[in-house]
Design an enzyme around this catalytic site. Structure first.
Site, PDB file in Angstrom:
ATOM      1  N   ALA A 228       0.819  -1.220   0.000  1.00 57.94           N
ATOM      2  CA  ALA A 228       0.000   0.000   0.000  1.00 57.94           C
ATOM      3  C   ALA A 228       0.852   1.268   0.000  1.00 57.94           C
ATOM      4  CB  ALA A 228      -0.929  -0.001   1.211  1.00 57.94           C
ATOM      5  N   ASP A 229       2.159   1.113   0.141  1.00 51.87           N
ATOM      6  CA  ASP A 229       3.044   2.280   0.207  1.00 51.87           C
ATOM      7  C   ASP A 229       3.166   2.933  -1.168  1.00 51.87           C
ATOM      8  OD1 ASP A 229       5.304   3.638   1.987  1.00 51.87           O
ATOM      9  OD2 ASP A 229       6.081   3.374  -0.044  1.00 51.87           O
TER      10      ASP A 229
END
Length: 287
Positions: free
Chosen positions: A241-242
């Site tokens: 998700a980064d």
């Protein structure tokens, strides 16, 4: 005053590590002298100096501290923070056979340096949630310097006890959002009460740590994974998700859009069991 020389196996590119650490104004780095002053969080906090005297291939360090009584404790902490017991050569060799070969060659021997204490390792990613990097760094600096303390000019994060006594307005004055202020104060209260014991998380596997942390308001998988990587030094984390990681993969594979989670999973199959280093070097590739 005490002094200890440490020699470790190479490669270990301390200068590249210092270059990254120097971007954070809370870190007291002198790149010319190859020196960083490290805050040591314990019952009686102190500062230790880590000075590189070797090369990337033959790394050596001089560590200096104040109290001879705490020498063993300080040396153990510094060894852990700077990951001196991790075989970077084996990790580098692993990635020479993957699509990350060029990135690992460019950043050869760059170590992951952990947070200096577990509490800031969890507080920092909460502060960094959903804001750009420059504002996140500024906000973190204000938080530490407003509510923390200094020893010999080296900033220390405030203790959980100090933050637990704050009210939301005090954090709002630093431009924290209402929710983020609530998250940080609530988390600190949980640590003070013993409901959350950070030291015990170090003894648990990754999935159990994530499960325990995400039940806390304000902590999602990304924050929990960041804590595992930079707080506990876990080796096989890939926080899909980064945004930075997504952008790095987009650049690496020349995509015209951000990769899907399924694509990221496929790309990363050959990077196990060192996904944390894959993540770190991918971040380095776009910094």
């Amino acid at each position: 005053m005490w002094e200890e020389k440490v020699v470790i196996d190479g490669p270990y590119h301390f200068d590249l590590a210092l270059e990254r650490l120097a971007k954070d104004p809370l870190n007291k780095v002198d790149k010319d002298k190859r020196l960083i002053r490290v805050p040591i969080y314990k019952e009686e906090p102190e500062v230790a100096d880590v000075h590189a005297v070797g090369t990337t291939d033959k790394p050596g360090f001089i560590i200096r501290g104040k109290s001879p009584h705490s020498k063993q404790q300080v040396m153990k902490k510094i060894t852990s923070v700077f990951q001196w017991d991790l075989p970077l050569f084996e990790i580098h060799q692993h990635f020479t056979k993957t699509t990350l070969n060029n990135i690992f060659e460019k950043h050869f021997g760059t170590p992951i340096v952990l947070e200096f204490s577990l509490y800031p390792a969890l507080i920092r990613p909460i502060i960094h949630q959903q804001v750009n990097m420059s504002f996140a760094i500024s906000l973190t600096e204000q938080f530490a310097k407003t509510f923390g303390f200094e020893i010999e000019g080296v900033p220390f994060f405030p203790s959980p006890e100090t933050v637990a006594r704050l009210n939301v307005g005090e954090l709002r004055n630093l431009r924290f959002s209402q929710r983020k202020a609530e998250y940080i104060i609530n988390l600190s209260k949980m640590i003070v009460s013993g409901e959350l014991k950070l030291s015990e998380l170090a003894e648990k596997p990754d999935n159990e740590v994530i499960k325990e942390l995400v039940r806390i308001r304000g902590i999602g998988p990304w924050t929990a994974q960041s804590f595992l990587l930079f707080g506990l030094g876990r080796k096989n984390l890939f926080p899909m998700a980064d945004i930075g990681l997504q952008n790095a993969i987009k650049k690496l594979y020349l995509l015209d859009r951000k990769p899907t989670y399924e694509e990221m999973e496929n790309y990363s199959k050959d990077w196990h069991p060192y996904l944390s280093y894959a993540s770190f070097y991918l971040w380095r590739s776009i910094e």
